[in-house]
Design a protein around this motif. Structure first.
Motif, short mmCIF file in Angstrom:
data_model
loop_
_atom_site.label_atom_id
_atom_site.label_comp_id
_atom_site.label_asym_id
_atom_site.label_seq_id
_atom_site.Cartn_x
_atom_site.Cartn_y
_atom_site.Cartn_z
N VAL A 117 0.86 -1.17 0.00
CA VAL A 117 0.00 0.00 0.00
C VAL A 117 0.90 1.23 0.00
O VAL A 117 1.88 1.28 0.76
CB VAL A 117 -0.91 0.04 1.25
N PRO A 156 -2.82 -0.16 -4.75
CA PRO A 156 -3.54 0.84 -3.94
C PRO A 156 -2.65 2.02 -3.57
O PRO A 156 -1.69 1.88 -2.81
CB PRO A 156 -3.97 0.05 -2.70
N LEU A 205 -7.81 0.74 5.70
CA LEU A 205 -6.66 -0.15 5.81
C LEU A 205 -6.61 -0.80 7.19
O LEU A 205 -6.82 -0.13 8.20
CB LEU A 205 -5.36 0.62 5.58
#
Length: 201
Positions: free
Chosen positions: A69, A89, A105
């Motif tokens: 991420v 992402p 998240l």
């Protein structure tokens, strides 16, 4: 205001990407940070790239099999990252206000990496808060890795964060020092102007 915003106006994504592309064309190894991180955690681990920029490190880690991420404040940098790897992402957020749950998240990352002088380019006075917020998304035993310059030769701005200050911020955030290196190739730290530090939650 962050030192990064003062320095760039947050409009330099394409220029930044081209600079690294030119280095890659010259034969320079562009994957030292990703290789360093991959040696620390097993394939498939969740990795947060804090201050991900144009995605150079995160994209390589994703190619190596990590669940990545990316978070960055600079929309121009993220635009390049999203163009290069739209399947990954990417989130726009100020690290001084970063909250994993607000971005959907889970706070169970095995590794958080802040490469590319992220910490010295924060807004002055926010360093401790950023370290605290990033440490909070690590699972127990997770690692926090940061590499940044300490002198004028290794920074585009006047030095502002010392290693003792950084270590104090990490300790306050519940992190324990594991090791420190002079480069992303894991050369021994020699009290020089650049340091790569590993802490554990």
């Amino acid at each position: 205001m962050s030192r990064w915003r003062q320095l760039t106006g947050e409009k330099t994504g394409q220029d930044y990407a081209e600079r690294f592309a030119a280095l890659a064309r010259s034969g320079k190894d562009m994957h030292g940070e990703a290789r360093f991180c991959a040696a620390l955690v097993p394939e498939g681990a969740r990795v947060l790239d804090a201050g991900c920029g144009t995605g150079r490190v995160m994209i390589r880690l994703a190619q190596l099999g990590y669940d990545c991420v990316g978070v960055d404040l600079d929309a121009s940098m993220l635009a390049v990252a999203r163009e290069r790897a739209p399947e990954l992402p990417w989130h726009q957020a100020d690290l001084a206000e970063f909250e994993a749950d607000r971005l959907g998240l889970a706070a169970d990352f095995g590794l958080v990496v802040a490469a590319g002088n992220v910490l010295p380019l924060l807004a002055p006075g926010t360093e401790a808060e950023v370290v605290r917020r990033l440490a909070s998304v690590l699972r127990p035993g997770g690692l926090f890795v940061a590499g940044f310059g300490l002198d004028e030769a290794h920074l585009p701005v006047p030095p502002g964060l010392t290693l003792p200050e950084y270590d104090d911020h990490c300790a306050a955030a519940g992190l324990t020092l594991v090791d420190r290196f002079a480069t992303w190739d894991a050369d021994p730290y020699d009290n020089g102007g650049y340091a790569v530090t590993v802490h554990r939650r």
